[in-house]
Design an enzyme around this catalytic site. Structure first.
Site, mmCIF file in Angstrom:
data_model
loop_
_atom_site.group_PDB
_atom_site.id
_atom_site.type_symbol
_atom_site.label_atom_id
_atom_site.label_comp_id
_atom_site.label_asym_id
_atom_site.label_seq_id
_atom_site.Cartn_x
_atom_site.Cartn_y
_atom_site.Cartn_z
ATOM 1 C CB CYS A 1 -0.920 7.525 0.818
ATOM 2 S SG CYS A 1 -1.464 8.274 2.370
ATOM 3 N N GLY A 2 -1.344 4.793 2.871
ATOM 4 C CA GLY A 2 -2.319 4.076 3.691
ATOM 5 C C GLY A 2 -3.472 4.942 4.131
ATOM 6 C CG HIS A 3 -2.792 8.273 6.590
ATOM 7 N ND1 HIS A 3 -3.302 7.941 7.822
ATOM 8 C CD2 HIS A 3 -1.447 8.384 6.760
ATOM 9 C CE1 HIS A 3 -2.322 7.875 8.709
ATOM 10 N NE2 HIS A 3 -1.191 8.130 8.082
ATOM 11 C CB CYS A 4 -4.630 7.956 0.066
ATOM 12 S SG CYS A 4 -3.558 9.403 0.164
#
Length: 461
Positions: free
Chosen positions: A8-11
């Site tokens: 996940c990019g946000h993670c």
């Protein structure tokens, strides 16, 4: 605890901030710890706590496994530390005397103090809850009569003390009604903001977190003295609309330059005003160049009263817009082409930076090539970041809409497979795909880039 997914990019963006926050809390010897869970591996644990998106942050206290608190703070190291400290400790400082109260008020730009008859009362308990939620503002509380007298108020009043605008704003509690938590929270958030907020990296979260949907933006070049002088009139007009409209200052040569394209503006267009409702995305332009407080106030009220028509951005029509197999639409020629009663028009609404749009570009060109000589089918594209169409709101990229021939001005959103064969079947069947031949796709595949993905994509650029 932070449930996350490795891909996940946000993670990935949160990971260094989360790690830094953990280090700060540990170094300060606080009894606060951060942990993380790979939700793709710990599926049972994720299901237990209802984790469906990533990353999710939850606070567990006193061994309570069944009722964790959802994280509501800023997603950076300082925000995480501040939120954790507020949740773990007292949400408001107990004030006992005039000196400590004055010291607290003088030490911060904004301080909220609750003056109550009794600290065990219902109003005080609601105040504590609000203070626990609003972690970026300092709170104090007291039941001392001499303190309320010093600040010229009666007990059971919440006061906001500021070093700007009105220095003190009071919120008296209604003795006959229960104190409403949401009402008090909104009062504090609204009145803790400056009448005019300059849009910067530090203030952007406050501006969009204020839950004021109407924004009036003054675009100026702060290096030009005559434009800088306009801010006084802008601030004077803002006072009448506190809570209704957020007045925002945009420096076209500063951080605010990042939003110019969203309004179809260039730096040389300053000074200019734009009104926007951030829920509907409707924009309004003041025709007059009179930036007096009266003119600004009248324009703002006229927009609120529905007397001003929305302003829709449009690029100029390219000279060769219809020379290629895929026709190029802009705001100024969309109506004439898309709603031509003799044509069936298939339009791709895209964003130039969108990865999903780029991946689909070659297929769309093939489709245009296939139907370039068709008597009543037109394949077209429109840059939805630079052109706005009345009554059409684009929520993700790319979005595909089919406008069938005829006088009814119909619009059909295409939500099936994005390949040449399926596109062709859709067009040959008059904008319909037989149910048994439709391809089921996940929402991500169908909708392409969501607004949150769009933000991430722009950041990467």
């Amino acid at each position: 605890m932070k449930p996350n997914a490795p891909w996940c990019g946000h993670c990935q963006a949160l990971a260094p901030e989360y790690s830094q926050a953990a280090g700060i809390l540990k170094n300060e010897s606080l009894d606060l710890r951060l942990a993380k869970v790979d939700a793709t591996e710990e599926t049972v644990l994720s299901a237990e706590f209802g984790v469906t998106g990533y990353p999710v942050l939850k606070l567990f206290r006193d061994g309570n496994r069944t009722h964790p608190t959802d994280y509501t703070g800023a997603r950076d190291s300082q925000g995480i530390v501040l939120w954790m400290k507020r949740k773990a400790g007292a949400s408001a400082t107990l004030l006992q005397d005039k000196d400590s109260t004055a010291e607290l008020i003088d030490s911060h730009d904004v301080v909220v103090v609750g003056f109550f008859k009794e600290l065990q009362g219902e109003g005080a308990q609601v105040f504590y809850e609000v203070a626990s939620d609003i972690v970026d503002i300092t709170f104090g509380i007291t039941e001392k009569v001499e303190l309320s007298q010093k600040y010229g108020i009666t007990q059971d009043t919440v006061c906001i003390f500021k070093k700007f605008d009105e220095k003190q704003t009071d919120f008296p509690l209604d003795s006959e009604q229960r104190l409403d938590k949401e009402e008090l929270s909104r009062f504090i958030v609204v009145h803790s903001l400056e009448l005019v907020m300059e849009f910067t990296s530090e203030t952007s979260s406050k501006i969009f977190g204020a839950k004021i949907l109407n924004h009036l933006l003054l675009f100026i070049n702060k290096t030009v003295e005559s434009q800088l002088e306009m801010v006084g009139n802008f601030r004077e007009a803002a006072a009448a609309f506190r809570g209704q409209v957020l007045f925002v200052l945009i420096d076209v040569n500063g951080y605010g330059a990042n939003v110019l394209h969203f309004f179809g503006l260039k730096s040389h267009d300053a000074p200019t005003l734009r009104f926007i409702n951030i829920e509907t995305n409707r924009k309004y332009c003041m025709a007059s160049e009179d930036f007096s407080a009266q003119a600004v106030g009248s324009f703002t009220q006229d927009v609120l009263d529905g007397k001003v028509k929305p302003h829709f951005m449009s690029k100029e029509i390219p000279e060769d817009w219809d020379k290629q197999p895929v026709k190029v639409l802009v705001g100024k020629n969309f109506e004439k082409v898309a709603f031509d009663e003799t044509k069936n028009v298939f339009v791709k609404f895209y964003a130039p930076w969108c990865a999903h749009c780029k991946a689909m570009a070659s297929v769309w060109e093939e489709l245009g090539e296939k139907y370039k000589d068709h008597e009543n089918i037109i394949i077209a594209k429109l840059d939805a970041t630079a052109n706005e169409i009345e009554n059409i709101t684009i929520h993700g990229y790319p979005t595909l809409h089919y406008f069938p021939a005829g006088p009814d001005r119909k619009m059909i959103e295409y939500k099936s497979a994005r390949d040449l064969e399926t596109f062709s079947k859709f067009l040959e069947n008059g904008g319909i795909l037989p149910m048994e031949k439709e391809v089921a796709e996940t929402p991500e595949d169908v909708n392409g880039t969501s607004p949150s993905d769009a933000t991430e994509a722009r950041d990467e650029l």
